[in-house]
Design an enzyme around this catalytic site. Sequence first.
Site, PDB file in Angstrom:
ATOM      1  N   SER A  51      13.652  12.752  -3.884  1.00 18.62           N
ATOM      2  CA  SER A  51      14.078  12.728  -2.178  1.00 18.62           C
ATOM      3  C   SER A  51      14.898  13.880  -2.108  1.00 18.62           C
ATOM      4  CB  SER A  51      14.613  11.283  -1.888  1.00 18.62           C
ATOM      5  OG  SER A  51      15.749  11.281  -2.427  1.00 18.62           O
ATOM      6  N   ASP A  83       9.723  13.886  -1.841  1.00 19.34           N
ATOM      7  CA  ASP A  83       9.465  12.734  -1.212  1.00 19.34           C
ATOM      8  C   ASP A  83      10.304  12.815   0.170  1.00 19.34           C
ATOM      9  OD1 ASP A  83       8.897   9.991  -0.446  1.00 19.34           O
ATOM     10  OD2 ASP A  83      10.744   9.203  -1.456  1.00 19.34           O
ATOM     11  N   GLU A 135       3.668  11.734   7.359  1.00 15.47           N
ATOM     12  CA  GLU A 135       3.708  10.665   7.843  1.00 15.47           C
ATOM     13  C   GLU A 135       3.604  10.604   9.278  1.00 15.47           C
ATOM     14  OE1 GLU A 135       7.452   8.600   6.306  1.00 15.47           O
ATOM     15  OE2 GLU A 135       7.670   7.599   8.464  1.00 15.47           O
ATOM     16  N   HIS A 181      11.706   0.914   3.745  1.00 14.16           N
ATOM     17  CA  HIS A 181      12.279   1.242   2.427  1.00 14.16           C
ATOM     18  C   HIS A 181      13.643   0.297   2.178  1.00 14.16           C
ATOM     19  CE1 HIS A 181      10.675   5.030   3.724  1.00 14.16           C
ATOM     20  NE2 HIS A 181      10.188   5.118   2.760  1.00 14.16           N
ATOM     21  N   GLY A 182      13.779  -0.117   0.943  1.00 13.03           N
ATOM     22  CA  GLY A 182      15.092  -0.946   0.638  1.00 13.03           C
ATOM     23  C   GLY A 182      14.748  -2.470   0.289  1.00 13.03           C
ATOM     24  N   HIS A 209       4.546   3.308   1.539  1.00  7.61           N
ATOM     25  CA  HIS A 209       5.990   3.522   1.272  1.00  7.61           C
ATOM     26  C   HIS A 209       6.573   2.122   1.290  1.00  7.61           C
ATOM     27  CE1 HIS A 209       6.860   7.878   1.901  1.00  7.61           C
ATOM     28  NE2 HIS A 209       5.620   8.060   1.854  1.00  7.61           N
ATOM     29  N   ASP A 233      10.950   2.754  -5.225  1.00 12.84           N
ATOM     30  CA  ASP A 233      12.352   3.248  -5.526  1.00 12.84           C
ATOM     31  C   ASP A 233      13.101   2.286  -5.873  1.00 12.84           C
ATOM     32  OD1 ASP A 233      14.556   4.795  -6.033  1.00 12.84           O
ATOM     33  OD2 ASP A 233      14.780   5.307  -3.679  1.00 12.84           O
TER      34      ASP A 233
HETATM   35  P1  13P Z   1      11.463   1.111  -1.914  1.00 10.86           P
HETATM   36  O1  13P Z   1      12.698   1.902  -2.010  1.00 10.86           O
HETATM   37  O2  13P Z   1      11.214   0.075  -0.715  1.00 10.86           O
HETATM   38  O3  13P Z   1      10.426   1.190  -3.172  1.00 10.86           O
HETATM   39  O4  13P Z   1      10.672   2.539  -1.042  1.00 10.86           O
HETATM   40  C1  13P Z   1      10.251   3.778  -1.723  1.00 10.86           C
HETATM   41  C2  13P Z   1       9.758   4.813  -1.023  1.00 10.86           C
HETATM   42  O5  13P Z   1       8.875   4.504  -0.115  1.00 10.86           O
HETATM   43  C3  13P Z   1       9.976   6.169  -1.220  1.00 10.86           C
HETATM   44  O6  13P Z   1       9.503   7.173  -0.113  1.00 10.86           O
END
Ligand code: 13P
Length: 285
Positions: A51, A83, A135, A181-182, A209, A233
């Site tokens: 990223s 990313d 996106e 994300h998260g 994602h 991630d």
């Molecule tokens: P996560 O951290 O929820 O796995 O998402 C990762 C992501 O989509 C990076 O672009």
Amino acid sequence: MIMLVTGNELLLQAQKNKYAIGAFNVNNMEIIQAIISAAEELNSPVILQASQGGIKYAGIDYIAGLGKIAGRNANVPVALHLDHGTDFDQVMLCLRHGFTSVMIDGSRFPLKENIEFTKRVVDIAHAVGVSVEAELGKIGGTEDHITVDEREATMTDPEEARIFVEETGVDSLAIAVGTAHGVYRGEPKIDFDRIKAIRELVDVPLVLHGSSGVPEESLRRAISLGISKINIDTDVRATFAKGVKEFLLENPDEIDPRKILGPARKAMKEAIKKKIEIFGSVDKA
Ligand code: 13P
């Protein structure tokens, strides 16, 4: 010896044969080694993705250098991907440093501006043989305090996706279908019908994602409906942190970074192997 391959080389094969490529976020050498050794052990292609924050932390020379070493030494195909590139100059810098795939994220713009912003990058990246992910809709974070209705409004509209892909010429599309994300507070509600509807109108590989914490059955179902790239991630971060914490709790006087980071690297490898098995890319190298 295989050099880095493009995103397209991996994703078109995955799309055709109905599996997904794992794209794991990288910030340092240990994470890259964990991803590569997991992929090699399972004979699976894989995407290393950095990223803008990861690039800022490590420096683009280090990230690109590590990615290229991984591609050169691995005995499976590896792509190096940016990313969520939100900045035109950042994307150009990645092209110059040998990334083989880039994401241009113009999801903050209305449709017309997102098309213009994305197309500019597609034209340049394609001129130098690099694949582009974009996106449409807004994927956002789990920390966003928005209601179910508001989340619904940010989801990708299938007809807009068709227009977007046609007009930009983008190679793959990240779609907003209920993931974020998260760390999820509850179980994410994925709009599977939306994936299906988008798949019917759009012919490029689709990207999910925010896939950490998504149950295995949901990931498998999303793949069966047409998802070809899955971004992870948070799950790897959590495994890394747990590995380091556990080791230091047991060995509070240890100061050797190799001993502190080694067990976390091993734990990340095992976690990544489990994901790759779910994605169905075992023996697809
Ligand atoms: P996560 O951290 O929820 O796995 O998402 C990762 C992501 O989509 C990076 O672009």
